[in-house]
Design an enzyme around this catalytic site. Structure first.
Site, short mmCIF file in Angstrom:
data_model
loop_
_atom_site.label_atom_id
_atom_site.label_comp_id
_atom_site.label_asym_id
_atom_site.label_seq_id
_atom_site.Cartn_x
_atom_site.Cartn_y
_atom_site.Cartn_z
N ASP A 60 20.02 8.94 -18.89
CA ASP A 60 18.07 8.66 -19.76
C ASP A 60 17.80 10.13 -19.65
OD1 ASP A 60 15.48 7.65 -20.25
OD2 ASP A 60 15.13 8.12 -18.87
N ASN A 117 15.96 6.89 -25.97
CA ASN A 117 15.06 6.46 -26.61
C ASN A 117 15.01 7.97 -27.66
OD1 ASN A 117 14.91 3.54 -26.44
ND2 ASN A 117 13.08 4.11 -25.03
N TYR A 121 14.75 11.40 -20.46
CA TYR A 121 13.10 12.26 -19.88
C TYR A 121 12.24 11.90 -18.60
CZ TYR A 121 13.14 13.44 -24.90
OH TYR A 121 13.57 13.57 -26.17
N ARG A 137 2.35 9.10 -22.08
CA ARG A 137 3.24 8.33 -22.48
C ARG A 137 3.12 6.84 -22.08
NH1 ARG A 137 8.90 8.57 -22.29
NH2 ARG A 137 9.37 7.63 -19.87
#
Lengths: 223, 223
Positions: free
Chosen positions: A9, A118, A11, A40
Site C-alpha cells: 500500500d 487507491n 499512503y 482523511r
C-alpha cells in the site's frame, strides 16, 4: 511459506501523510489536526461509497472533495491558493525514514515488488518520484485501472495478475488495518504495519504477521 | 412529482441513538462521547468493509464488534455486564418526539410506508416495538434478507420490490447524508433530514429535498 512477491500500500505505508496535517495547521492554527483527520476519514468514506454504488471518480477528485467537506465541517474558508497548496502536498509526500534501506535489502534479494494503491496513476507516480522511491517497484498498480477502490476484490486482483503467481504467494503490506483485512479476506499473505499503535479491527480476520515499520517487512521476508 | 410510497431509514432517522452515548457516559465518565462516536463510526465502517468483501455478518454482530473496538481504542475495559447494557440500549431506543404526529398524518393519507434499514430483523423489530412505532409501517425491510448493507444497490432494491412501484415514485427519508447519496444514486426521490446541521457530503449528488425533522417529511408529501 515462500513469499514470491510483495505488494505495498502507498499512503501511510510507504508515504508519510503527516506533513499534510502540519501544513493544514500552519494555515488554520488550532484546527489543522481536526481538519486533517476529517479530511482523511472522508477521503476513505468516499472511496467506499463510490465503490459500493459503482460511481467511481479518481482519488485526486475524491481527495479534493474530502478536503472541501472537512473545511466546511470545521468552519474554515478554503481559498483557492490554500486548496491548491494542500492538494499539492499529496504529490510531494516524504517516505518514512527506514524505507530506502529496507526496500534496498528486498530489491537486492531479487524479489519483485509492486505498489498497490487507491491513488490515481498521476498522484502516485508524482509521489513516488518526489520521495525517491520510484526505482524500487516493478509495478505501480492503481485503482484507476479497474475503476473501483480497495477493498473491492477487483483492486486486490491486480497483484496476482501483475506478478503472475498465486495470491497466497504474495505478501501484502499496509499500515491501514482495514486494507489488511480486505487483503487477507482476498487471500494475500499479509503483514500489518501498526505504525500508530492502533487496535486491531474487529472483522473476524487476522493478518499473518505484524510489524511496526518496513524494516520488519525486510526481516520477515529475508529471515 | 407524485409520491406513491415512503421508505424510512431507522437509526438516527426514526430512532434517536443519542441515548446510547448518554449511557456510555455514565459508565465511562469523560469518555462516553468519544466512545459513542468511535462506536458509531466503526459500526458504519464495518458494514461497508463487510459489504465490499462479501463477508456479511448481521448488524447486531457488527454493532458489538464496533463497541469492542471503541472501548479498546479509548483505553477502557468493558465488563460483560456493561457490554450487555450498551447493546441492549440499541433495542430500546426512543423515537424522535415529532415522529408519532408526523407518521399519523402520513398514515391517515393512506400512503404506504416502510422501514429500510441496515439493522438486523431482530434488532429493528425490538426497537420499533419499544418505541411504539411498529404500527405505522407496511413493511420492515432489513439488510438481512440480501446479506449486504446499504449503500449496496441490493438493499435499496428492497423498496420498489416491496411496494411494487418504480423507485422514482418512492420517497426515501434519512438523516444520514451518505444514505441519502446512495439512495439518490439508486433512483429514489430523496429528502435529507439534516437533524444535526452537518455539511452536505461531497459526492456529486444532491437530494431532491431537505428538512430537519419528520414534520418536514409530512409537509413535503401532503403539501
Amino acid at each position: 511459506m515462500k513469499i514470491k512477491a510483495i505488494a505495498f500500500d502507498a499512503y501511510g505505508t510507504l508515504l508519510d501523510v503527516f506533513s499534510v496535517g502540519t501544513l493544514a495547521e500552519t494555515m488554520f492554527p488550532g484546527k489543522g489536526a481536526a481538519i486533517a483527520t476529517t479530511w482523511r476519514d472522508k477521503q476513505i468514506d468516499y472511496t467506499r461509497l463510490r465503490s459500493m454504488s459503482d460511481k467511481f471518480a479518481d482519488f485526486w477528485q475524491v481527495t479534493g472533495d474530502a478536503l472541501d467537506y472537512a473545511c466546511e465541517a470545521h468552519g474554515v474558508v478554503l481559498s483557492e491558493g490554500a486548496r491548491r497548496a494542500l492538494m499539492d502536498a499529496y504529490e510531494v509526500l516524504t517516505a518514512f525514514p527506514e524505507n530506502r534501506v529496507a526496500l534496498s535489502r528486498l530489491q537486492e534479494s531479487g524479489i519483485p515488488m509492486a505498489v498497490l494503491t487507491n491513488g490515481s496513476t498521476g498522484m502516485i507516480g508524482a509521489a513516488l518520484r518526489a520521495s525517491g522511491l520510484d526505482g524500487f517497484f516493478d509495478h505501480v498498480l492503481s485503482a484507476d485501472s479497474v475503476q473501483v477502490f480497495k477493498t473491492a476484490p477487483e483492486v486486490y486482483q491486480l497483484g496476482p495478475e501483475a506478478f503472475g503467481c498465486a495470491v497466497s504467494e504474495i505478501l501484502f503490506v499496509s499500515s491501514n488495518c482495514w486494507d489488511i483485512c480486505g487483503a487477507t479476506w482476498f487471500g494475500y499473505h499479509t503483514i500489518w504495519l501498526n505504525r500508530y499503535v492502533q487496535p486491531m479491527e474487529r472483522l473476524g480476520v487476522e493478518p499473518n504477521a505484524r510489524g511496526r515499520s518496513l524494516t520488519d517487512v525486510a526481516d520477515y521476508v529475508l529471515g
